[in-house]
Design a protein around this motif. Structure first.
Motif, mmCIF file in Angstrom:
data_model
loop_
_atom_site.group_PDB
_atom_site.id
_atom_site.type_symbol
_atom_site.label_atom_id
_atom_site.label_comp_id
_atom_site.label_asym_id
_atom_site.label_seq_id
_atom_site.Cartn_x
_atom_site.Cartn_y
_atom_site.Cartn_z
ATOM 1 N N PRO A 1 33.300 43.093 47.448
ATOM 2 C CA PRO A 1 34.319 43.494 46.709
ATOM 3 C C PRO A 1 35.675 44.761 47.345
ATOM 4 O O PRO A 1 36.406 44.458 47.490
ATOM 5 C CB PRO A 1 33.970 45.563 46.492
ATOM 6 C CG PRO A 1 32.343 45.125 46.144
ATOM 7 C CD PRO A 1 31.921 44.604 47.020
ATOM 8 N N GLU A 2 35.262 44.575 48.885
ATOM 9 C CA GLU A 2 36.467 45.311 50.003
ATOM 10 C C GLU A 2 36.881 43.525 50.424
ATOM 11 O O GLU A 2 38.186 43.602 50.467
ATOM 12 C CB GLU A 2 35.704 45.781 51.183
ATOM 13 C CG GLU A 2 36.182 45.711 52.327
ATOM 14 C CD GLU A 2 37.859 46.624 51.753
ATOM 15 O OE1 GLU A 2 38.911 47.115 52.267
ATOM 16 O OE2 GLU A 2 37.721 47.000 50.892
ATOM 17 N N ILE A 3 36.369 42.284 50.473
ATOM 18 C CA ILE A 3 36.588 41.705 51.338
ATOM 19 C C ILE A 3 38.077 41.135 49.742
ATOM 20 O O ILE A 3 39.235 40.743 50.160
ATOM 21 C CB ILE A 3 35.958 40.046 51.431
ATOM 22 C CG1 ILE A 3 35.244 40.752 51.747
ATOM 23 C CG2 ILE A 3 36.165 39.067 50.841
ATOM 24 C CD1 ILE A 3 33.511 39.374 52.054
ATOM 25 N N LEU A 4 37.550 41.149 48.800
ATOM 26 C CA LEU A 4 38.478 40.724 47.927
ATOM 27 C C LEU A 4 39.642 41.851 47.508
ATOM 28 O O LEU A 4 40.459 41.122 47.308
ATOM 29 C CB LEU A 4 37.711 41.101 46.246
ATOM 30 C CG LEU A 4 36.201 40.224 45.948
ATOM 31 C CD1 LEU A 4 35.067 40.483 44.193
ATOM 32 C CD2 LEU A 4 36.834 38.954 46.041
ATOM 33 N N ARG A 5 39.261 42.811 47.730
ATOM 34 C CA ARG A 5 40.350 44.106 47.670
ATOM 35 C C ARG A 5 41.324 43.592 49.053
ATOM 36 O O ARG A 5 42.637 43.647 48.542
ATOM 37 C CB ARG A 5 39.617 45.581 47.699
ATOM 38 C CG ARG A 5 40.581 46.481 47.817
ATOM 39 C CD ARG A 5 40.224 47.430 48.368
ATOM 40 N NE ARG A 5 40.295 47.941 49.943
ATOM 41 C CZ ARG A 5 41.646 47.755 50.734
ATOM 42 N NH1 ARG A 5 42.723 48.365 50.695
ATOM 43 N NH2 ARG A 5 41.265 47.941 52.273
ATOM 44 N N ILE A 6 41.113 43.171 50.068
ATOM 45 C CA ILE A 6 41.897 43.077 51.239
ATOM 46 C C ILE A 6 42.908 41.352 50.709
ATOM 47 O O ILE A 6 43.856 41.731 50.879
ATOM 48 C CB ILE A 6 41.111 42.340 51.996
ATOM 49 C CG1 ILE A 6 40.390 43.960 53.175
ATOM 50 C CG2 ILE A 6 41.508 42.139 53.351
ATOM 51 C CD1 ILE A 6 39.754 43.935 54.459
ATOM 52 N N LEU A 7 42.157 40.332 49.963
ATOM 53 C CA LEU A 7 42.534 39.743 49.670
ATOM 54 C C LEU A 7 43.447 39.782 48.334
ATOM 55 O O LEU A 7 44.667 39.164 48.311
ATOM 56 C CB LEU A 7 41.284 38.089 49.072
ATOM 57 C CG LEU A 7 40.836 37.413 50.118
ATOM 58 C CD1 LEU A 7 39.336 36.917 49.660
ATOM 59 C CD2 LEU A 7 41.338 36.624 51.618
#
Length: 455
Positions: free
Chosen positions: A23-29
Motif C-alpha cells: 500500500p505504501e508503494i502504491l501511495r508513493i507511485l
C-alpha cells in the motif's frame, strides 16, 4: 524484510530500516504520477535551476555524503569524495546541455514541413547497485529529470542511507517533492513498481542475472529498459606497448573501488613476447598496495562491500587455480572481521575456468597469454560480456583499428583504463546489456521521439 547498513570494514550492523509494504508503494507511485504530470510542463530554464542547485547541494555537503558511502560499502574516503564530486559534474553537464540536446530537429525528405520533437515519457524506475551508490543514481537521474521525467529509485539493500540521502538532495534542490522518490523495498517491491502504470520505463545497473529478470518483467508490460550489466573487460597488451604505462593504468583500473566495478580491468591479455616482463611489473605494483581503514585519507584499498561477495570472489580464484592457473600474489583471505581481500594476480587460467572469462568482481587480475594480435582479440571476444576494454600499443593507428572493428564491446580506451564521463556515451553489448547512458545519447533513451508534420 529489512534493509541494513553493515560496516564492511568491521562486519558491524550499524542501522536497520524496515521495508515498506505494497500500500505504501502504491501511495508513493500515485504521488509521483501527479508531480510528473506537472514537471513535464516546466520550462528547461526552470529545470536547469533545480539541477544546478542539486550540484551545489552535493558539493556543499560532500564530506558528509562521502562518509555515508564509505560506511555503507567500504569505499576509501578519497574515492568516495571523488564520487560525490563526479555526481555534481553530471548534474552541471545536463543543466548546461539538456535543452540543446532535446531541441526540435528539422526533418527533410517529406516535401512538407516536419520535425522530430523529444518529449518526456513519464516515470523511470531506476534499479541501482551498491558499488557506486551515488554516481550510478545521478548519472541516470540527471538526464531523466532534465528531459522532463520523474524517477523512482529502488537501490541496493545494503546502501539504504545513501538511497534516502539522494532523495533528500533532490528535494533540497527545489525539485517537486515527489518527482524523485526512494522505495525502501526488496526485489518483490521492485516487481510491484515495474507492473504499476505510473512507471513507463526501467533503467538497471547490476548483474546479468538481475537484468534478465527485470527485462522479462518490463517486457511483459511493454516497457522500455536500459540495462548496464556485468563485464569481464579485457586489456590487450601488444608487444610494442609501453609496459610501464600499461602496468600503471591496468593496476589503477583493476584496483579502483577495490576492483568492484563493471568496467574494471579484469583480464590482461598479453602477447607472449612481453608476458613475463609484464607479470613481474604487475606483481611488484600490486604488492605495494596495502589495505587500510577506509575512513583514512591515505588509504588506497578498503574492504569489499560484503563478506558473501568476498567469499564468491575467493571461490572463483580457488576454482581457477584448481583448473591450472598459477597464483602470483595474494589469494589468501585475511583472518579478521570484515570483507577484506588482498590484491591478487593469477596467470594462465585455462579456457572454461573463472579467470578466463567470468567477471571477477574484486581486487583480482587475471593474466592470459596470447600468441599474437589475432589470438589476443579472439580471447578478448570469447567472453559472454561486452562492456569495456583497452588496448596498449605505441602505434596509435594500430590501436584505433583494433578498437573500431575488432573488439566487441561498448567502449575501448587506448593506453588508458576505461572510466565513465558525462560527455561520453556508456553501455555494452552481448550479455553486458543494451542502451546507452550519458552524453546526448543517454538523455534520448527515455523520451518519446515524436514526428510532427504540417501538411
Amino acid at each position: 524484510m529489512s534493509l541494513q547498513t553493515v560496516n564492511p570494514a568491521t562486519g558491524e550492523l550499524v542501522r536497520e530500516f524496515p521495508s515498506i509494504d505494497i500500500p505504501e508503494i502504491l501511495r508513493i507511485l500515485e504521488n509521483v504520477e501527479a508531480d510528473a504530470a506537472a514537471w513535464r510542463e516546466v520550462a528547461f530554464e526552470d529545470r536547469t535551476k533545480c539541477m544546478r542547485k542539486a550540484a551545489e547541494v552535493l558539493l556543499a555537503n560532500k564530506e558528509a555524503y562521502a562518509k555515508t558511502i564509505t560506511l555503507e560499502m567500504g569505499k576509501p574516503i578519497s574515492e568516495a569524495l571523488a564520487e560525490v564530486e563526479k555526481c555534481a559534474k553530471v548534474c552541471e553537464y545536463y543543466a548546461e546541455n539538456a535543452a540543446n540536446f532535446l531541441q526540435d530537429q528539422p526533418l527533410e525528405g517529406s516535401g512538407q514541413k516536419a520535425f522530430a520533437t523529444f518529449q518526456p515519457i513519464g516515470c523511470v524506475l531506476a534499479i541501482m547497485p551498491w558499488n557506486f551508490p551515488f554516481w550510478q543514481v545521478f548519472r541516470a537521474a540527471a538526464p531523466a529529470l532534465m528531459a522532463g521525467n520523474a524517477m523512482v529509485l529502488k537501490h541496493a539493500s545494503n546502501v539504504p542511507q545513501c538511497a534516502l540521502t539522494i532523495e533528500a538532495i533532490f528535494q533540497q534542490a527545489g525539485f517537486p517533492m515527489n518527482l524523485f522518490r526512494t522505495l525502501m523495498v526488496g526485489n518483490d517491491g521492485a516487481a510491484v513498481a515495474i507492473a504499476h502504470p505510473t512507471v513507463s520505463a526501467v533503467t538497471l545497473t547490476g548483474s546479468t542475472a538481475a537484468g534478465e529478470k527485470v527485462a522479462a518483467m518490463a517486457g511483459s508490460q511493454i516497457k522500455k529498459t536500459v540495462l548496464e550489466l556485468g563485464g569481464a573487460d579485457a586489456y590487450i597488451v601488444l608487444e610494442d606497448a609501453d609496459l610501464d604505462l600499461a602496468v600503471e593504468k591496468i593496476v589503477a583500473g583493476r584496483m579502483l573501488n577495490a576492483g568492484q566495478s563493471c568496467i574494471a580491468a579484469k583480464r590482461a591479455i598479453v602477447l607472449s613476447e612481453v608476458r613475463q616482463a609484464f607479470e613481474a611489473k604487475v606483481v611488484a605494483a600490486m604488492e605495494k598496495i596495502s589495505a587500510g581503514d577506509p575512513t583514512s585519507a591515505d588509504t588506497k584499498l578498503g574492504p569489499m562491500a560484503r563478506v558473501d561477495l568476498r567469499d564468491e570472489l575467493h571461490q572463483q580464484v580457488s576454482d581457477s587455480l584448481k583448473a591450472g592457473a598459477e597464483l602470483l600474489t595474494g589469494g589468501v583471505v585475511p583472518d579478521k572481521p570484515g570483507a577484506w581481500y588482498p590484491p591478487t594476480v593469477i596467470t594462465g587460467a585455462p579456457e572454461g575456468s573463472p579467470g578466463y572469462g567470468e567477471e571477477l568482481f574484486g581486487p583480482v587480475l587475471s593474466i592470459i597469454e596470447a600468441k599474437d594480435e589475432d589470438d589476443a582479440v579472439r580471447i578478448a571476444n570469447s567472453s559472454e560480456y561486452g562492456l569495456g576494454g583497452g588496448v596498449f600499443t605505441q602505434n596509435h593507428e594500430r590501436g584505433i583499428a583494433l578498437a573500431r572493428t575488432k573488439l566487441h564491446t561498448g567502449t575501448v580506451f587506448i593506453n588508458d583504463f576505461v572510466k565513465s564521463d558525462p560527455r561520453l556515451p556508456f553501455g555494452g553489448v552481448k550479455r553486458s546489456g543494451y542502451g546507452r547512458e550519458l552524453s546526448d545519447y543517454g538523455i534520448k533513451e527515455f523520451v518519446n521521439i515524436k514526428t510532427v508534420l504540417l501538411a
